[in-house]
Write an enzyme that holds these catalytic residues in place. Structure first.
Site, short mmCIF file in Angstrom:
data_model
loop_
_atom_site.label_atom_id
_atom_site.label_comp_id
_atom_site.label_asym_id
_atom_site.label_seq_id
_atom_site.Cartn_x
_atom_site.Cartn_y
_atom_site.Cartn_z
N CYS A 85 1.02 -1.35 -0.28
CA CYS A 85 -0.02 0.18 -0.26
C CYS A 85 0.32 1.44 0.41
O CYS A 85 0.48 2.79 -1.11
CB CYS A 85 -1.31 0.31 1.26
SG CYS A 85 -1.71 -1.17 1.52
N HIS A 106 -2.01 7.30 4.62
CA HIS A 106 -1.19 6.36 4.95
C HIS A 106 0.62 6.73 4.26
O HIS A 106 1.73 6.00 3.72
CB HIS A 106 -1.48 4.46 4.22
CG HIS A 106 -1.04 3.73 4.22
ND1 HIS A 106 -1.11 2.48 4.32
CD2 HIS A 106 0.16 3.54 6.10
CE1 HIS A 106 -0.04 1.09 4.62
NE2 HIS A 106 0.12 1.87 5.61
CA CA Z 1 -3.43 -2.25 -1.37
#
Ligand code: CA
Length: 516
Positions: free
Chosen positions: A77, A136
């Site tokens: 990610c 993130h």
């Molecule tokens: Ca991901």
């Protein structure tokens, strides 16, 4: 100058300024990036999914372009998102690993402020900038979405979040950095509401919406409303996954409907892709016919659903087979908005429009690279090098072997060498990683600096002493102290890599490991 002349000049200047900004605005498309999380290559109808309808996602393919060879920047990610937001190989600034949970994240984790985000590039061009969903790429003050070019953010900062209201989560929902404690909706529905709200408030300006779902990332949580759409799916995990995916498709439908309602459909450039491949066994996501899954550099970890729609520019229903990567979305959006590509640093992403419109021949990229710790991959034309953590480097020809089933390395040593050399040349231009993923077991091992290398010869030296056959990994035979071996082998695959050994030793107090 007489007052009346001065007044005329001021009036003229004001008119010119108004006219040029109006002209720029008229020519500037709205931009939407829909980013799915952990969605596998075969998880949308347009790529062959049969049991979970995704009509709204598929509508982008129908009205625009479906890329067969669209790649994420990374197999997990966080670095993948850093590649999109910066428009560059994230390794150029050492962003190579996930953070782990916020409470364990390395001090220096995040997209450095010296790397402008797409929002920071679009805002000065007159855009209203909004983000909904998972960020993130930074927890700390100064690194959060509303401090990185977004006028508005609703979502969360870490890598995963519960979907069910009222369920506690370590990572709070935030609106422009402030905790949100009264959310009542299923998270994907809440995100749709917030995205539509942002579009409603952004009239009179071109808008940039970055809609970064956490769907369909774990935890597997859906509501009855969505699960009940799948009476024919008996596997409960698959049913929940189907519900989550269906909710995401609905959310995209709500945004597309709002864009139409605002009369902006023709003038909106829309991208849809996934940040990495599906983790398959964890969620039932599907990457077929590709090999591998999230975290790996086989195609299943990095080749993802990838779509673009821009009704006034792109003819409908096209399939594009050129290799493209998420950082191209950054460059394409920036150029479409009337911005200039930066000249102070290499932007690895390229503007795709001239290729899609046939104004430029050839491919946007003749080579693409991935690096994730010890894993390496290169795609040069149809050839693909995969150097996984274990075993010898592999060579595939994707034209004949999309499933990477036939390793041609032994038959084509020259081609293997060519791709390895290309990879090494690229890798040399990149920075070493600035941190490693951390959790409770590896806390303190975050910064990949000399500070946490163990004393007394260094872990690399000792690792090499144990690694008798020099294949870069330790077997139980090479390292017979069973207790320590098990502790070092984080993923319990029976092999200890130098990364695992380094993380193990650097997370221990000085004095070295004691057998338990
Ligand atoms: Ca991901």
């Amino acid at each position: 100058m007489k007052p009346i002349q001065h007044f005329r000049l001021v009036l003229l200047a004001a008119f010119v300024a108004f006219a040029s900004s109006a002209t720029l605005h008229a020519a500037q498309p709205n931009i939407i990036i829909f980013l799915a999380d952990d969605l596998g290559y075969a998880d949308i109808g347009a790529n062959g999914c049969k049991d979970i309808p995704t009509p709204n996602i598929d509508s982008l393919a129908k009205n625009g372009v479906r890329f067969t060879d669209g790649y994420a920047n990374h197999p997990v990610c966080s670095p993948s998102r850093a590649g999109l937001m910066s428009g560059r190989y994230q390794h150029r600034f050492g962003f190579e690993h996930n953070s782990g949970p916020e409470r364990f994240a390395a001090d220096n984790f995040g997209l450095p402020r010296t790397e402008p985000t797409l929002a920071e590039r679009l805002k000065p061009l007159g855009y209203a900038t909004g983000m909904v969903g998972k960020w993130h790429i930074g927890f700390k003050e100064g690194l959060r979405p509303h401090e990185r070019g977004f006028d508005y953010h609703f979502g969360f900062l870490s890598g995963a979040h519960t979907y069910l209201p009222g369920k506690t989560d370590n990572d709070p929902l935030v609106r422009n950095g402030q905790p949100v404690t009264d959310e009542k909706e299923y998270l994907t529905d809440a995100f749709a509401r917030e995205a539509v709200g942002f579009l409603d408030r952004s009239q009179g300006k071109p808008f940039f919406l970055y809609f970064a779902f956490n769907a369909v990332h774990a935890p597997l949580e859906a509501t009855g409303k969505y699960e009940s759409r799948f009476p024919g799916i008996s596997d409960s995990k698959r049913k929940t996954y189907a519900g989550m995916l269906s909710a995401m498709d609905d959310a995209i439908g709500r945004v597309l409907a709002k864009v139409r309602e605002l009369g902006q459909e023709d003038n909106t450039l829309i991208f849809f892709y996934s940040d990495n491949g599906g983790p398959t066994s964890q969620t039932t996501s599907r990457n077929d016919p590709l090999r591998g899954y999230k975290g790996q550099l086989f195609e299943g970890g990095i080749r993802v659903p990838f779509l673009a729609q821009w009704k006034t520019k792109l003819p409908p229903g096209r399939t594009n087979t050129q290799s493209v990567m998420a950082f191209d979305i950054h460059a394409t959006a920036l150029v479409a908005a009337g911005g200039k590509l930066p000249t102070d640093r290499p932007l690895d992403g390229v503007d795709l429009m001239p290729f899609l419109l046939g104004e430029k021949t050839g491919a946007p990229h003749d080579r693409l690279f991935w690096r994730a710790g010890q894993q390496k991959a290169a795609r040069v034309g149809d050839w693909k090098l995969v150097d996984a953590r274990t075993g010898a480097p592999m060579l595939f020809n994707l034209k004949d072997d999309i499933g990477e089933q036939h390793d041609l390395a032994a038959q084509n040593p020259a081609k293997l060498k060519e791709l390895q050399a290309a990879y090494e040349a690229w890798s040399k231009e990149m920075q070493p990683t600035q941190w490693r993923r951390q959790d409770s077991r590896t806390q303190g091992a975050g910064k990949a600096t000399a500070q946490n290398a163990p004393r007394g010869g260094g872990i690399e030296t000792r690792f090499q002493q144990y690694d008798r056959n020099k294949d870069g990994k330790l077997t139980p035979g090479e390292f017979p102290r069973e207790g320590i071996f098990k502790q070092m082998d984080r993923n319990a695959d029976g092999i200890v890599t130098s990364d695992e050994a380094r993380m193990f030793y650097s997370s221990r107090p000085q004095g070295g490991a004691k057998e338990k």
